[in-house]
Scaffold this active site. Structure first.
Site, PDB file in Angstrom:
ATOM      1  CB  CYS A  88     -45.602  14.281 -77.863  1.00  0.00           C
ATOM      2  SG  CYS A  88     -46.431  12.914 -78.515  1.00  0.00           S
ATOM      3  CG  HIS A 133     -44.254  17.238 -81.756  1.00  0.00           C
ATOM      4  ND1 HIS A 133     -43.337  17.148 -80.760  1.00  0.00           N
ATOM      5  CD2 HIS A 133     -44.901  15.850 -81.747  1.00  0.00           C
ATOM      6  CE1 HIS A 133     -43.294  15.794 -80.283  1.00  0.00           C
ATOM      7  NE2 HIS A 133     -44.211  15.170 -80.699  1.00  0.00           N
TER       8      HIS A 133
END
Length: 483
Positions: free
Chosen positions: A332, A429
C-alpha cells in the site's frame, strides 16, 4: 430481548479490546447471538467490512470472536490520525471530514445521533451487545459532547463495567480516582469493576479489592492475570507488535516504524511463523544490516511518511540492503514510496505537487480523492493460488514494472516487481494471512515455513482467551448486569 453491557477503562491500553473479544467468544459459546460495538475508536489499523466501509481492526477481531462478519455499525466513528493535531473522521464506514482536535469537539455534537443509529440497528440483530469504551471516562475535560464513554452509556442507558490495569501500577488510585472525579449520573452508571493484567497470585490483591469496594461500593468481578498469548492476535496498536516472546528465526524481516504506520496486520502472520523474526525498527535506529527482507508497511499519510523515512536515513540503509542482495516488499503506502514519483495534484496530503519516490520500482502513483475500499480476491500469478485480502488507499499506480505484477484481480493486474524480482509491491493487505501464499513467498526466499495455519491459530487463541476469562472473571455475574 436484547441486552447490552459496556467495558470502559481507567485509561488507554488497559486491555479493553482484548476483554471484549474474549467476552464475545465466551457469550457465543453460551449460545448467545452477540455483537461487538465501539462508538468511537482512534486507529490507523482499519479493516474493510462486508458492507464496503472501514472500522477499527479491534472491532473486526471482536466480530470474529463473536462469529459475525465485520460491519460498519460495529464502529460508527473512527478517527485516523494524519498529523499531531488532526485526523480523518470516518462515520459509518465512510470519510466524513478531516478535522483538527479542537474542531472535533464541536463535530461530536452532530455524531451522537449516527452512533445511536448504528447501535440500535446492531442491537436489533443480536441477543447481546458488548460495548468497548475509548480512553477513560475520568478524562472529565472531554465529557461535554462525549460519544465514546459515559456520554454514550447514558444516552443508550447501558450499564458499565470499569477495567483497571494493575500492570502499570496504581490500580487502586485508577479505580477510586475515577469514582471520585465522575459526576453522580456517570458514577451511578458503573455497576462493577475488574482488575486486568495481574502478574502473580491474584489472592495477593484481596485487600486491594476490599479497599476499592469500601471507597466505591462497586462489585468486584475478578482479577484477571496477564494473558501471555495476546501477541498471537492481530494488534491494533503498533506498540503491541513487540510484546510477543523474543524470536530467533534465522530469516529476519525488518519493518521501519513509520510515523503514520497503518494496516500493519500484514505483519501478524509473519510474527508467528517459526523460523522468521520480525523486527519493528523504531525511529532513530538504522535498518539492520542482517535483514533478509525489508517490508515497508502501509501509511495513513504516504508523503509525510516518505519524508520521515528519509529523515531517519532509511533510504540510504535501503540502498545498502539491496547492494547486499536483500529483498524489499512494499504494501500500500510502502508500495507507493518505492516508485519513482508520487503526484498529488489536488493537495490531498499537503500542498499540490509531486515528490520523488525512493526509485526502486519503475512506477508512478497519482493520489486521487476517491478512496478505494474493497475486499479483494486475486490470483497469485506465480502459482495460481487464490489470495484474499482488502484494499484501502488513495491513488493508483502505473508504470513499466507493473508488467511483472504479482496478482491478477479479475481483468486487472495488481502490483509490480523490479526486473531482478528483488523489489516488489502491491496494494493488497492481508496477503500473509493466506497460508499457501505465505509459505510459497517465504519458500522463494529459501525459508521453509511450516507453522500452523494463521486462521486456525487465531481461532485457538480466541478460545484460549475466553477460557482465561471464564477462569478468572465472574462472567456469569458480568452478563447478569447487562440490560
Amino acid at each position: 430481548m436484547t441486552r447490552a453491557i459496556m467495558i470502559q477503562g481507567t485509561g488507554s491500553n488497559v486491555g479493553k479490546s482484548m476483554l471484549v473479544a474474549g467476552l464475545c467468544r465466551a457469550a457465543r459459546r453460551r449460545g448467545l447471538s452477540v455483537a461487538p460495538f465501539k462508538p468511537q475508536n482512534m486507529s490507523n489499523n482499519a479493516a474493510v467490512t462486508v458492507d464496503g466501509g472501514e472500522i477499527g481492526r479491534a472491532q473486526a477481531l471482536q466480530a470474529r470472536a463473536a462469529g459475525r462478519a465485520a460491519h460498519t455499525d460495529m464502529n460508527p466513528v473512527l478517527l485516523k490520525p494524519e498529523s499531531e493535531t488532526g485526523a480523518q473522521v470516518i462515520v459509518q464506514g465512510k470519510r466524513f471530514a478531516t478535522i483538527e482536535a479542537f474542531g472535533f469537539g464541536e463535530a461530536k455534537k452532530t455524531l451522537l445521533p449516527k452512533v445511536l443509529e448504528s447501535y440500535h440497528r446492531l442491537r436489533a440483530t443480536a441477543d447481546l451487545v458488548i460495548i468497548e469504551g475509548a480512553g477513560s471516562p475520568a478524562e472529565t475535560n472531554l465529557r461535554a459532547g462525549d460519544i465514546a464513554n459515559m456520554g454514550f452509556a447514558l444516552a443508550a442507558d447501558v450499564p458499565v463495567v470499569l477495567a483497571g490495569d494493575i500492570d502499570r501500577g496504581g490500580v487502586i488510585a485508577q479505580i477510586v480516582g475515577t469514582h471520585a472525579v465522575l459526576d453522580t449520573p456517570d458514577r451511578e452508571q458503573i455497576v462493577a469493576y475488574l482488575v486486568n493484567k495481574f502478574r502473580g497470585d491474584p489472592r495477593l490483591f484481596d485487600e486491594g479489592n476490599s479497599e476499592i469496594g469500601r471507597r466505591t461500593g462497586w462489585s468486584p468481578l475478578g482479577v484477571v492475570p496477564w494473558f501471555s498469548d495476546s501477541w498471537r492476535l492481530p494488534a491494533e496498536d503498533v506498540m503491541d507488535l513487540t510484546t510477543g516472546p523474543a524470536r530467533d528465526g534465522a530469516f529476519k524481516v525488518a519493518v521501519p516504524h513509520l510515523s503514520r504506520i497503518a494496516n500493519f496486520d500484514d505483519l501478524d502472520p509473519l510474527m508467528t511463523e517459526p523460523g522468521v523474526t520480525v523486527e519493528v525498527v523504531p525511529p532513530g535506529r538504522p535498518l539492520p544490516g542482517d535483514a533478509d527482507l525489508v517490508l515497508i508497511p502501509g501509511s495513513k499519510s504516504t508523503l509525510a511518511d516518505l519524508a520521515f523515512f528519509r529523515a531517519q536515513g532509511w533510504d540510504i540503509d535501503l540502498k545498502a540492503h539491496l547492494r547486499r542482495g536483500g529483498h524489499v516488499l512494499g504494501i500500500c503506502g510502502g508500495y507507493q514510496m518505492l516508485g519513482r514519483r508520487i503526484n498529488d495534484p489536488d493537495g490531498l496530503e499537503g500542498s499540490p505537487g509531486a515528490v520523488d519516490g525512493l526509485g526502486h520500482l519503475d512506477v508512478t502513483t497519482r493520489l486521487e480523492p476517491e478512496k478505494i475500499l474493497a475486499r479483494t480476491r486475486a490470483t497469485w500469478t506465480q502459482t495460481g493460488d487464490t489470495v484474499e485480502g482488502y484494499e484501502i488507499h488513495l491513488g493508483r499506480t502505473d508504470g513499466p514494472d507493473t508488467a511483472r505484477a504479482w496478482l491478477q484481480v479479475e481483468k486487472r493486474s495488481e502490483g509490480a516487481a523490479s526486473p531482478d524480482g528483488r523489489v516488489s509491491g502491491c496494494y493488497l493487505h492481508g496477503l500473509f494471512s493466506q497460508d499457501a501464499f505465505r509459505r510459497a513467498f517465504l519458500a522463494q526466499l529459501c525459508v521453509h515455513a511450516d507453522g500452523p495455519g494463521h486462521a486456525t491459530q487465531v481461532e485457538a487463541t480466541l478460545d484460549a482467551l475466553a477460557n482465561h476469562l471464564e477462569t478468572h472473571l465472574n462472567v456469569d455475574a458480568l452478563l447478569t448486569f447487562a440490560r
